[in-house]
Write a protein that holds these residues in place. Structure first.
Motif, PDB file in Angstrom:
ATOM      1  N   UNK A  64       0.836  -1.204   0.000  1.00 15.11           N
ATOM      2  CA  UNK A  64       0.000   0.000   0.000  1.00 15.11           C
ATOM      3  C   UNK A  64       0.870   1.252   0.000  1.00 15.11           C
ATOM      4  N   UNK A  65       1.945   1.247   0.768  1.00 11.98           N
ATOM      5  CA  UNK A  65       2.855   2.394   0.790  1.00 11.98           C
ATOM      6  C   UNK A  65       3.456   2.607  -0.594  1.00 11.98           C
ATOM      7  N   UNK A  66       3.919   1.532  -1.236  1.00  9.03           N
ATOM      8  CA  UNK A  66       4.480   1.671  -2.582  1.00  9.03           C
ATOM      9  C   UNK A  66       3.445   2.204  -3.570  1.00  9.03           C
ATOM     10  N   UNK A  67       2.217   1.725  -3.465  1.00 11.55           N
ATOM     11  CA  UNK A  67       1.172   2.200  -4.373  1.00 11.55           C
ATOM     12  C   UNK A  67       0.911   3.686  -4.163  1.00 11.55           C
ATOM     13  N   UNK A  68       0.856   4.131  -2.909  1.00 10.61           N
ATOM     14  CA  UNK A  68       0.662   5.559  -2.617  1.00 10.61           C
ATOM     15  C   UNK A  68       1.810   6.389  -3.174  1.00 10.61           C
ATOM     16  N   UNK A  69       3.022   5.898  -2.988  1.00  5.94           N
ATOM     17  CA  UNK A  69       4.204   6.636  -3.434  1.00  5.94           C
ATOM     18  C   UNK A  69       4.242   6.736  -4.956  1.00  5.94           C
ATOM     19  N   UNK A 103       9.353   3.479  -9.192  1.00  7.95           N
ATOM     20  CA  UNK A 103       8.837   2.287  -9.854  1.00  7.95           C
ATOM     21  C   UNK A 103       9.817   1.127  -9.711  1.00  7.95           C
ATOM     22  N   UNK A 104      11.119   1.419  -9.830  1.00  7.82           N
ATOM     23  CA  UNK A 104      12.121   0.369  -9.676  1.00  7.82           C
ATOM     24  C   UNK A 104      12.063  -0.249  -8.275  1.00  7.82           C
ATOM     25  N   UNK A 105      11.873   0.603  -7.252  1.00  5.25           N
ATOM     26  CA  UNK A 105      11.721   0.090  -5.887  1.00  5.25           C
ATOM     27  C   UNK A 105      10.491  -0.816  -5.782  1.00  5.25           C
ATOM     28  N   UNK A 106       9.392  -0.357  -6.367  1.00  3.85           N
ATOM     29  CA  UNK A 106       8.131  -1.096  -6.298  1.00  3.85           C
ATOM     30  C   UNK A 106       8.246  -2.436  -7.029  1.00  3.85           C
ATOM     31  N   UNK A 107       8.839  -2.422  -8.198  1.00  3.18           N
ATOM     32  CA  UNK A 107       8.989  -3.661  -8.963  1.00  3.18           C
ATOM     33  C   UNK A 107       9.903  -4.637  -8.225  1.00  3.18           C
ATOM     34  N   UNK A 108      10.986  -4.133  -7.654  1.00  2.00           N
ATOM     35  CA  UNK A 108      11.866  -4.993  -6.868  1.00  2.00           C
ATOM     36  C   UNK A 108      11.147  -5.626  -5.686  1.00  2.00           C
ATOM     37  N   UNK A 109      10.299  -4.827  -5.040  1.00  2.00           N
ATOM     38  CA  UNK A 109       9.493  -5.342  -3.925  1.00  2.00           C
ATOM     39  C   UNK A 109       8.562  -6.442  -4.414  1.00  2.00           C
ATOM     40  N   UNK A 110       7.861  -6.201  -5.510  1.00  2.00           N
ATOM     41  CA  UNK A 110       6.913  -7.194  -6.022  1.00  2.00           C
ATOM     42  C   UNK A 110       7.615  -8.458  -6.497  1.00  2.00           C
ATOM     43  N   UNK A 111       8.814  -8.310  -7.061  1.00  2.00           N
ATOM     44  CA  UNK A 111       9.553  -9.499  -7.484  1.00  2.00           C
ATOM     45  C   UNK A 111       9.929 -10.370  -6.289  1.00  2.00           C
ATOM     46  N   UNK A 112      10.210  -9.745  -5.173  1.00  2.00           N
ATOM     47  CA  UNK A 112      10.614 -10.487  -3.989  1.00  2.00           C
ATOM     48  C   UNK A 112       9.427 -11.012  -3.190  1.00  2.00           C
ATOM     49  N   UNK A 113       8.383 -10.184  -3.048  1.00  2.00           N
ATOM     50  CA  UNK A 113       7.290 -10.511  -2.137  1.00  2.00           C
ATOM     51  C   UNK A 113       5.944 -10.732  -2.822  1.00  2.00           C
ATOM     52  N   UNK A 114       5.857 -10.499  -4.105  1.00  2.00           N
ATOM     53  CA  UNK A 114       4.581 -10.592  -4.794  1.00  2.00           C
ATOM     54  C   UNK A 114       4.386 -11.925  -5.498  1.00  2.00           C
ATOM     55  N   UNK A 115       3.272 -11.992  -6.186  1.00  2.00           N
ATOM     56  CA  UNK A 115       2.956 -13.157  -7.005  1.00  2.00           C
ATOM     57  C   UNK A 115       2.826 -12.696  -8.448  1.00  2.00           C
ATOM     58  N   UNK A 116       2.720 -13.643  -9.338  1.00  2.00           N
ATOM     59  CA  UNK A 116       2.583 -13.305 -10.753  1.00  2.00           C
ATOM     60  C   UNK A 116       1.342 -12.463 -10.978  1.00  2.00           C
ATOM     61  N   UNK A 117       0.249 -12.776 -10.283  1.00  2.00           N
ATOM     62  CA  UNK A 117      -0.998 -12.032 -10.460  1.00  2.00           C
ATOM     63  C   UNK A 117      -0.854 -10.578 -10.036  1.00  2.00           C
ATOM     64  N   UNK A 118      -0.030 -10.318  -9.027  1.00  2.00           N
ATOM     65  CA  UNK A 118       0.149  -8.958  -8.545  1.00  2.00           C
ATOM     66  C   UNK A 118       1.064  -8.127  -9.429  1.00  2.00           C
ATOM     67  N   UNK A 119       1.887  -8.782 -10.204  1.00  2.00           N
ATOM     68  CA  UNK A 119       2.768  -8.069 -11.120  1.00  2.00           C
ATOM     69  C   UNK A 119       1.938  -7.598 -12.283  1.00  2.00           C
TER      70      UNK A 119
END
Length: 119
Positions: A64-69, A103-119
């Motif tokens: 949520x923080x990344x999305x706000x940022x 965006x690079x921070x957010x993508x790195x976060x999603x690659x580590x903690x997300x799922x394919x659906x969230x990407x």
């Protein structure tokens, strides 16, 4: 609180000290949120806040923080002519680089903690 000229490191350090001392993440989150109001365009602060949330096992709120940022750092088209247009183009260029870094921070976060659906 209001303290003009305070750097982001002060908010991050205060939050982490509060968390280590009290072992409750609520006061630390409040301090980070207060800092985020001012430093939402500072990638290092955002990364520190996200790391804190991930360390507290709160990946959902880190997302949520990344999305706000990312929304706060969106770059819109520059429309203008004349002498002021060159200045606004330079400002938009800086904001564009900042948005890419976020965006690079957010993508790195999603690659580590997300799922394919969230990407």
């Amino acid at each position: 609180r209001k303290a003009p000229g305070t750097r982001w490191e002060v908010f991050a350090a205060a939050a982490l000290i509060e968390w280590r001392y009290d072992k409750s993440d609520k006061p630390a989150r409040n301090i980070f949120e207060l800092g985020l109001k001012t430093f939402i365009t500072t990638p290092a602060f955002v990364a520190q806040y996200a790391d804190f949330l991930i360390g507290c096992n709160d990946v959902a709120n880190a997302r949520v923080v990344f999305e706000r940022v990312v929304l706060a750092n969106e770059v819109g088209p520059t429309i203008g002519f004349g002498a002021g247009a060159a200045g606004s183009a330079a400002a938009n260029e800086k904001k564009s680089l900042l948005a890419k870094e976020m965006w690079d921070l957010y993508v790195g976060f999603e690659q580590t903690h997300g799922t394919i659906d969230q990407m």
